[in-house]
Design a protein around this motif. Structure first.
Motif, PDB file in Angstrom:
ATOM      1  N   ILE A   1       0.954  -0.857  -0.108  1.00  0.00           N
ATOM      2  CA  ILE A   1       0.002   0.181   0.181  1.00  0.00           C
ATOM      3  C   ILE A   1       1.164   1.202   0.162  1.00  0.00           C
ATOM      4  CG2 ILE A   1      -1.755   1.651   0.960  1.00  0.00           C
ATOM      5  CD1 ILE A   1      -2.646  -1.361   2.660  1.00  0.00           C
ATOM      6  N   PRO A   2       0.528   1.913  -0.976  1.00  0.00           N
ATOM      7  CA  PRO A   2       1.599   3.321  -1.033  1.00  0.00           C
ATOM      8  C   PRO A   2       1.118   4.039  -0.016  1.00  0.00           C
ATOM      9  CG  PRO A   2      -0.367   3.414  -2.964  1.00  0.00           C
ATOM     10  CD  PRO A   2      -0.756   2.277  -2.250  1.00  0.00           C
ATOM     11  N   GLU A   3       2.471   5.157   0.399  1.00  0.00           N
ATOM     12  CA  GLU A   3       2.019   5.814   1.790  1.00  0.00           C
ATOM     13  C   GLU A   3       1.659   6.721   1.493  1.00  0.00           C
ATOM     14  OE1 GLU A   3       5.142   6.715   3.971  1.00  0.00           O
ATOM     15  OE2 GLU A   3       5.933   4.651   4.368  1.00  0.00           O
ATOM     16  N   ALA A   4       0.441   7.653   1.950  1.00  0.00           N
ATOM     17  CA  ALA A   4      -0.074   9.039   1.335  1.00  0.00           C
ATOM     18  C   ALA A   4       0.999  10.151   1.380  1.00  0.00           C
ATOM     19  CB  ALA A   4      -0.939   9.162   2.131  1.00  0.00           C
ATOM     20  N   PRO A   5       1.156  11.090   0.485  1.00  0.00           N
ATOM     21  CA  PRO A   5       2.040  11.537   0.911  1.00  0.00           C
ATOM     22  C   PRO A   5       1.758  12.477   2.233  1.00  0.00           C
ATOM     23  CG  PRO A   5       0.626  12.264  -1.277  1.00  0.00           C
ATOM     24  CD  PRO A   5       0.380  11.202  -0.261  1.00  0.00           C
ATOM     25  N   GLN A   6       2.860  13.484   2.532  1.00  0.00           N
ATOM     26  CA  GLN A   6       2.218  14.470   3.963  1.00  0.00           C
ATOM     27  C   GLN A   6       1.838  15.859   3.965  1.00  0.00           C
ATOM     28  OE1 GLN A   6       6.488  15.476   5.589  1.00  0.00           O
ATOM     29  NE2 GLN A   6       6.845  13.230   6.312  1.00  0.00           N
ATOM     30  N   THR A   7       0.688  15.958   4.624  1.00  0.00           N
ATOM     31  CA  THR A   7      -0.064  16.550   4.446  1.00  0.00           C
ATOM     32  C   THR A   7       0.315  18.115   4.831  1.00  0.00           C
ATOM     33  OG1 THR A   7      -0.804  16.505   6.869  1.00  0.00           O
ATOM     34  CG2 THR A   7      -2.314  15.572   4.881  1.00  0.00           C
TER      35      THR A   7
END
Length: 153
Positions: free
Chosen positions: A62-68
């Motif tokens: 599962i790809p990590e979500a980019p930092q907000t």
């Protein structure tokens, strides 16, 4: 080859069992639920040998979500803009009345619901007549505000 034959027989028997159970169910209102359950049974039987191919654990990367990105502080931006505009208003009023100044600083007092001018500081060159500065600032802003006049030096 023997394993494939056993698998095909298991799928065929699952289909036959599902067909018989489908015919035995007399209620048409529950037919779609029974049909769904029998279809799931057939699919589980058909894909059961795939579990033995690996270690039994299927994982997905599962790809990590980019930092907000932190949202800009709009309240601080608005207060800064208001402060700058008030300073420009005071500067132009002082210039129109011929009062020399070095610096104008407007301090705002902001709470959760209101924003008020806390203080206006005007720095004038040494030896400048400061008697009319407070009146000019009050007239320019349209209300009485605390005005601090400091001489350079």
């Amino acid at each position: 080859m023997e394993q494939i034959r056993a698998w095909v027989l298991a799928v065929c028997f699952a289909c036959i069992a599902a067909g018989i159970l489908g015919q035995l169910s007399s209620s048409r209102t529950r037919f779609s639920v029974i049909k769904l359950i029998l279809t799931l049974y057939i699919l589980i039987t058909a894909f059961a040998p795939l579990q033995s191919l690996g270690d039994g654990h299927v994982t997905f990367d599962i790809p990590e979500a980019p930092q907000t990105v932190q949202a800009p502080d709009t309240e601080a931006m608005v207060l800064n803009t208001v402060c700058t505009r008030l300073e420009d208003t005071v500067r132009s009023a002082l210039a129109e009345n011929g009062i020399a100044y070095t610096e104008v600083d407007v301090a705002l007092d902001a709470d959760s619901e209101t924003v008020e001018v806390a203080d206006v500081t005007v720095i004038v060159p040494g030896g400048t007549d400061v008697s009319g500065v407070e009146d000019v600032v009050t007239k320019a802003l349209g209300t009485h505000v605390p005005v601090t006049v400091n001489e350079e030096g």
